[in-house]
Design a protein around this motif. Structure first.
Motif, mmCIF file in Angstrom:
data_model
loop_
_atom_site.group_PDB
_atom_site.id
_atom_site.type_symbol
_atom_site.label_atom_id
_atom_site.label_comp_id
_atom_site.label_asym_id
_atom_site.label_seq_id
_atom_site.Cartn_x
_atom_site.Cartn_y
_atom_site.Cartn_z
ATOM 1 N N GLY A 120 0.814 -1.208 0.000
ATOM 2 C CA GLY A 120 0.000 0.000 0.000
ATOM 3 C C GLY A 120 0.847 1.257 0.000
ATOM 4 O O GLY A 120 0.532 2.239 -0.674
ATOM 5 N N GLU A 121 1.932 1.220 0.774
ATOM 6 C CA GLU A 121 2.870 2.339 0.782
ATOM 7 C C GLU A 121 3.436 2.596 -0.606
ATOM 8 O O GLU A 121 3.573 3.747 -1.040
ATOM 9 C CB GLU A 121 4.027 2.064 1.757
ATOM 10 C CG GLU A 121 3.800 2.535 3.166
ATOM 11 C CD GLU A 121 5.076 2.466 3.989
ATOM 12 O OE1 GLU A 121 5.933 1.596 3.697
ATOM 13 O OE2 GLU A 121 5.232 3.280 4.907
ATOM 14 N N ARG A 122 3.767 1.504 -1.301
ATOM 15 C CA ARG A 122 4.332 1.625 -2.653
ATOM 16 C C ARG A 122 3.329 2.283 -3.598
ATOM 17 O O ARG A 122 3.669 3.197 -4.360
ATOM 18 C CB ARG A 122 4.740 0.245 -3.189
ATOM 19 C CG ARG A 122 5.409 0.271 -4.559
ATOM 20 C CD ARG A 122 5.567 -1.128 -5.117
ATOM 21 N NE ARG A 122 4.284 -1.780 -5.352
ATOM 22 C CZ ARG A 122 3.503 -1.493 -6.402
ATOM 23 N NH1 ARG A 122 3.873 -0.589 -7.298
ATOM 24 N NH2 ARG A 122 2.357 -2.135 -6.553
ATOM 25 N N VAL A 123 2.068 1.831 -3.523
ATOM 26 C CA VAL A 123 1.029 2.395 -4.385
ATOM 27 C C VAL A 123 0.817 3.873 -4.069
ATOM 28 O O VAL A 123 0.718 4.713 -4.979
ATOM 29 C CB VAL A 123 -0.292 1.609 -4.228
ATOM 30 C CG1 VAL A 123 -1.427 2.302 -4.972
ATOM 31 C CG2 VAL A 123 -0.117 0.180 -4.720
ATOM 32 N N LEU A 124 0.756 4.204 -2.779
ATOM 33 C CA LEU A 124 0.569 5.600 -2.383
ATOM 34 C C LEU A 124 1.749 6.459 -2.819
ATOM 35 O O LEU A 124 1.571 7.612 -3.237
ATOM 36 C CB LEU A 124 0.378 5.700 -0.866
ATOM 37 C CG LEU A 124 -0.925 5.138 -0.311
ATOM 38 C CD1 LEU A 124 -0.931 5.216 1.211
ATOM 39 C CD2 LEU A 124 -2.126 5.893 -0.869
ATOM 40 N N ASP A 228 -8.754 18.986 -12.444
ATOM 41 C CA ASP A 228 -9.679 17.919 -12.054
ATOM 42 C C ASP A 228 -8.989 16.560 -12.058
ATOM 43 O O ASP A 228 -9.275 15.694 -11.222
ATOM 44 C CB ASP A 228 -10.880 17.876 -13.007
ATOM 45 C CG ASP A 228 -11.848 19.024 -12.758
ATOM 46 O OD1 ASP A 228 -11.743 19.646 -11.685
ATOM 47 O OD2 ASP A 228 -12.687 19.297 -13.641
ATOM 48 N N ARG A 229 -8.091 16.400 -12.994
ATOM 49 C CA ARG A 229 -7.312 15.150 -13.054
ATOM 50 C C ARG A 229 -6.473 14.987 -11.788
ATOM 51 O O ARG A 229 -6.412 13.897 -11.198
ATOM 52 C CB ARG A 229 -6.424 15.170 -14.299
ATOM 53 C CG ARG A 229 -5.620 13.898 -14.518
ATOM 54 C CD ARG A 229 -4.743 14.068 -15.748
ATOM 55 N NE ARG A 229 -3.794 12.981 -15.899
ATOM 56 C CZ ARG A 229 -2.769 13.007 -16.750
ATOM 57 N NH1 ARG A 229 -2.585 14.061 -17.531
ATOM 58 N NH2 ARG A 229 -1.940 11.988 -16.825
ATOM 59 N N ILE A 230 -5.852 16.083 -11.356
ATOM 60 C CA ILE A 230 -5.056 16.048 -10.125
ATOM 61 C C ILE A 230 -5.961 15.807 -8.917
ATOM 62 O O ILE A 230 -5.632 14.996 -8.036
ATOM 63 C CB ILE A 230 -4.269 17.368 -9.958
ATOM 64 C CG1 ILE A 230 -3.233 17.516 -11.077
ATOM 65 C CG2 ILE A 230 -3.577 17.415 -8.594
ATOM 66 C CD1 ILE A 230 -2.505 18.845 -11.068
ATOM 67 N N SER A 231 -7.101 16.504 -8.872
ATOM 68 C CA SER A 231 -8.028 16.344 -7.743
ATOM 69 C C SER A 231 -8.549 14.921 -7.657
ATOM 70 O O SER A 231 -8.685 14.362 -6.555
ATOM 71 C CB SER A 231 -9.195 17.323 -7.881
ATOM 72 O OG SER A 231 -8.741 18.657 -7.825
ATOM 73 N N GLN A 232 -8.844 14.322 -8.788
ATOM 74 C CA GLN A 232 -9.316 12.944 -8.799
ATOM 75 C C GLN A 232 -8.261 11.999 -8.249
ATOM 76 O O GLN A 232 -8.566 11.100 -7.460
ATOM 77 C CB GLN A 232 -9.710 12.540 -10.229
ATOM 78 C CG GLN A 232 -10.186 11.098 -10.367
ATOM 79 C CD GLN A 232 -11.433 10.800 -9.558
ATOM 80 O OE1 GLN A 232 -12.257 11.687 -9.325
ATOM 81 N NE2 GLN A 232 -11.573 9.562 -9.107
ATOM 82 N N LEU A 233 -7.017 12.224 -8.649
ATOM 83 C CA LEU A 233 -5.921 11.397 -8.128
ATOM 84 C C LEU A 233 -5.783 11.561 -6.618
ATOM 85 O O LEU A 233 -5.529 10.585 -5.905
ATOM 86 C CB LEU A 233 -4.616 11.757 -8.834
ATOM 87 C CG LEU A 233 -4.365 11.112 -10.191
ATOM 88 C CD1 LEU A 233 -3.127 11.724 -10.842
ATOM 89 C CD2 LEU A 233 -4.181 9.601 -10.036
ATOM 90 N N LYS A 234 -5.939 12.788 -6.135
ATOM 91 C CA LYS A 234 -5.836 13.033 -4.697
ATOM 92 C C LYS A 234 -6.976 12.350 -3.944
ATOM 93 O O LYS A 234 -6.767 11.812 -2.852
ATOM 94 C CB LYS A 234 -5.837 14.535 -4.417
ATOM 95 C CG LYS A 234 -4.539 15.234 -4.812
ATOM 96 C CD LYS A 234 -4.561 16.705 -4.440
ATOM 97 C CE LYS A 234 -3.219 17.353 -4.746
ATOM 98 N NZ LYS A 234 -3.202 18.798 -4.400
ATOM 99 N N ARG A 235 -8.177 12.381 -4.537
ATOM 100 C CA ARG A 235 -9.307 11.676 -3.898
ATOM 101 C C ARG A 235 -9.061 10.183 -3.863
ATOM 102 O O ARG A 235 -9.334 9.518 -2.856
ATOM 103 C CB ARG A 235 -10.605 11.991 -4.653
ATOM 104 C CG ARG A 235 -11.136 13.402 -4.417
ATOM 105 C CD ARG A 235 -12.564 13.556 -4.921
ATOM 106 N NE ARG A 235 -12.624 13.448 -6.369
ATOM 107 C CZ ARG A 235 -12.509 14.471 -7.207
ATOM 108 N NH1 ARG A 235 -12.295 15.693 -6.735
ATOM 109 N NH2 ARG A 235 -12.605 14.296 -8.518
ATOM 110 N N GLU A 236 -8.533 9.646 -4.961
ATOM 111 C CA GLU A 236 -8.235 8.213 -5.008
ATOM 112 C C GLU A 236 -7.141 7.869 -3.995
ATOM 113 O O GLU A 236 -7.207 6.825 -3.334
ATOM 114 C CB GLU A 236 -7.794 7.827 -6.419
ATOM 115 C CG GLU A 236 -8.918 7.896 -7.449
ATOM 116 C CD GLU A 236 -8.418 7.632 -8.857
ATOM 117 O OE1 GLU A 236 -7.206 7.361 -9.019
ATOM 118 O OE2 GLU A 236 -9.225 7.695 -9.803
ATOM 119 N N ARG A 237 -6.147 8.767 -3.872
ATOM 120 C CA ARG A 237 -5.069 8.517 -2.908
ATOM 121 C C ARG A 237 -5.611 8.531 -1.481
ATOM 122 O O ARG A 237 -5.238 7.692 -0.653
ATOM 123 C CB ARG A 237 -3.972 9.574 -3.074
ATOM 124 C CG ARG A 237 -2.797 9.391 -2.117
ATOM 125 C CD ARG A 237 -1.738 10.454 -2.326
ATOM 126 N NE ARG A 237 -2.242 11.789 -2.034
ATOM 127 C CZ ARG A 237 -1.500 12.895 -2.132
ATOM 128 N NH1 ARG A 237 -0.235 12.809 -2.530
ATOM 129 N NH2 ARG A 237 -2.020 14.076 -1.863
#
Length: 560
Positions: A120-124, A228-237
């Motif tokens: 999980g750390e690696r993915v994050l 929005d692309r960045i925000s979506q990634l942050k929400r997923e993170r």
């Protein structure tokens, strides 16, 4: 269960003649049992002599790596053969690992390769790297600049056109005045033409405004799509991080002495936020007790000590014993100690039992009290007896809040009590404006070389270990103390403290912290070493009397 598990350490010294304690150590306020002292001494020898790992505790000049002092713990145990030994643990990580041969393992090994946490750390990390790359990209910079340039161009065009309109309006005004001299038919034609010019300008202004709005919208839409692309990634993170955190919480399940297990989330459900703080379960005490329960080892006594340099914000002394931290450990140990006979909590005992308040001065406006050490100024969570409660009995006809200020429970000395609401307001105003002059006497554990000075160290509460205070330049409140050396004798220094501000534990922290005097007050059980009492006394107070309005000085004899 193993009768002699691998983490069980037999005493090197003879301990047969030492009596076992009747009850297990109360972990939040204790004097180490002789068996704990021997276990700690042997563990400290091991730390100094071992070659299995290398960690920079800040004790060896020039050693590589970040300086990180560490809390270590020992748990004296008895195995099923009734042999005495002990277990050893460290808090958090040691030498970038959380599992070493000489110490009990963690409740859950987060650093295990291939485990969900490391994956999980690696993915994050990858998601964070992608977000960072997008936020630093030239494309994003260009899109932001395009919005700025478009806005600037539109504003410039609009300002230019409005200036033209203004000038044309002035010209039409002159032409209208001239048209009044023309024959009626020619005048009407001229005025109509001027009206049409004005209308054309208004239509063009509307059209230009629309064009600008569209240009801005196009530039902003391109930027928004990227953001929005960045925000979506942050929400997923964030979602991924929460999933990992909840999965991690599920791994932390703690036993008590009866074999009952509780998950960490249940143990913290009644605390503020309802979430365990970072590192909950990674301290020494939970790891030691968990291992003992899992391997049928009977807990006898426990102690924890600090090894290494003190953190910049805290006050920790090398080799000194400390209680378990309350923020992370109290809910956990409250469960884990169930089924053990534990020493009573001394913090629930009334320290003022059998003590009396000395009245130094009294008139129709004020009472000046000499408070003994270990006496609450106001009621605590579990103890009601205090200066305030006794004054309510002593002054049943008084109005207002009575106490104008407070002293720490362990500090002795002068307290002001106002008999009326008006007197209280008058005195409190002096404290707020800092016109009241306070002088404390303290005995420090060490010999000062300087004769006086000023200490400026901002303070805030240690959220994980109340009521301890931390030095914090980011969130701490301004705290200032002036001091003056009185005498150096028998390895101690007597000083006058003149607090300019009145923060919690200000004098205690300013005395003990390396950024202050670097010498704890004698008897300070939070920032130094426990003794017969805390050698801190509010010895003198100068204030303007609420009745006479004259300056008044009161003193209380130093009891040490």
């Amino acid at each position: 269960m193993e009768n002699n598990p691998s983490k069980f350490i037999a005493f090197q010294q003879a301990v047969e003649g030492i009596s076992l304690p009747a009850k297990f150590t109360f972990p939040f306020y204790y004097e180490p049992h002789p068996l704990s002292l021997i276990a700690a001494e042997e563990l400290q020898q091991y730390i100094e002599q071992q070659t299995e790992w290398e960690h920079n505790f800040g004790l060896i000049p020039g050693q590589k790596g970040m300086v990180i002092g560490k809390m270590f713990g020992v748990l004296v145990v008895q195995n099923q053969k009734e042999e005495l030994g002990y277990l050893a643990a460290f808090s958090g990580k040691l030498a970038d690992a959380n599992d070493h041969v000489h110490f009990v393992p963690p409740i859950f090994d987060m650093l295990k390769e291939g485990g969900f946490y490391r994956e999980g750390e690696r993915v994050l990390y990858e998601m964070s790297a992608e977000i960072d790359q997008l936020e630093r990209s030239e494309e994003l910079a260009c899109l932001k600049q395009r919005v700025i340039d478009t806005d600037h161009l539109c504003k410039t065009e609009m300002q230019s056109f409005k200036q033209q309109v203004k000038e044309a309006k002035e010209q039409r005004k002159g032409l209208r005045e001239q048209a009044e001299l023309f024959p009626e038919e020619q005048r009407d034609q001229q005025l109509e033409e001027l009206r049409k010019q004005s209308m054309r300008e208004q239509f063009f202004l509307k059209d230009l405004t629309k064009q600008h709005r569209e240009k801005r919208a196009i530039a902003q839409a391109e930027l928004d799509r990227y953001l929005d692309r960045i925000s979506q990634l942050k929400r997923e993170r964030k979602q991924r991080s929460n999933e990992i955190q909840n999965q991690l919480f599920d791994q932390y399940r703690f036993l008590d002495a009866t074999g009952k297990t509780k998950p960490v989330l249940e143990l913290f459900q009644h605390v503020e936020n309802g979430n365990p703080p970072s590192g909950a379960g990674e301290c020494c005490a939970p790891k030691l007790l968990q291992y003992a329960y899992l391997h049928a080892l009977k807990p006898i006594a426990m102690a924890e000590f600090w090894w290494g340099a003190s953190p910049a914000s805290e006050i920790r002394k090398h080799r000194q014993f400390y209680p378990a931290c309350r923020g992370k450990c109290e809910p956990i140990l409250g469960h884990m100690l169930q089924g053990l006979k534990v020493d009573p909590n001394p913090l629930k005992e009334n320290p003022a039992e059998g003590k009396e308040l000395t009245i130094l001065y009294e008139d129709d406006y004020v009472v000046v009290i000499d408070k003994p050490a270990e006496f609450l100024s106001v009621p605590g969570k579990t103890i009601s007896d205090s200066v305030l409660k006794r004054m309510e009995v002593y002054l049943p006809e008084a109005t207002g809040p009575l106490l104008v200020h407070r002293l720490d429970m362990s500090t002795s000395g002068i307290l002001l009590v106002a008999k009326t609401k008006e007197a209280h307001e008058y005195l409190q105003y002096q404290f707020i404006r800092r016109t009241i002059k306070k002088r404390y006497v303290a005995r420090l554990d060490g010999e000062l070389k300087e004769t006086g000075g000023v200490i400026d160290l901002p303070l805030r509460v240690d959220l994980n270990d109340r009521p301890r205070q931390l030095v914090c330049y980011e969130y701490g409140k301004h705290a200032r103390t002036e001091w003056e050396l009185m005498e150096v004798k028998n390895g101690c220094s007597d000083v006058y403290f003149y607090p300019v501000t009145g923060r919690t534990h200000q004098l205690r922290v300013h005395a003990a912290h390396p950024g202050g005097l670097g010498m704890p007050i004698v008897g300070d059980d939070l920032y130094g070493t426990k003794a017969d009492r805390l050698h801190l006394h509010a010895e003198r107070l100068i204030f303007r009397h609420p009745g006479t309005k004259e300056w008044m000085t009161v003193s209380a004899p130093v009891p040490f």
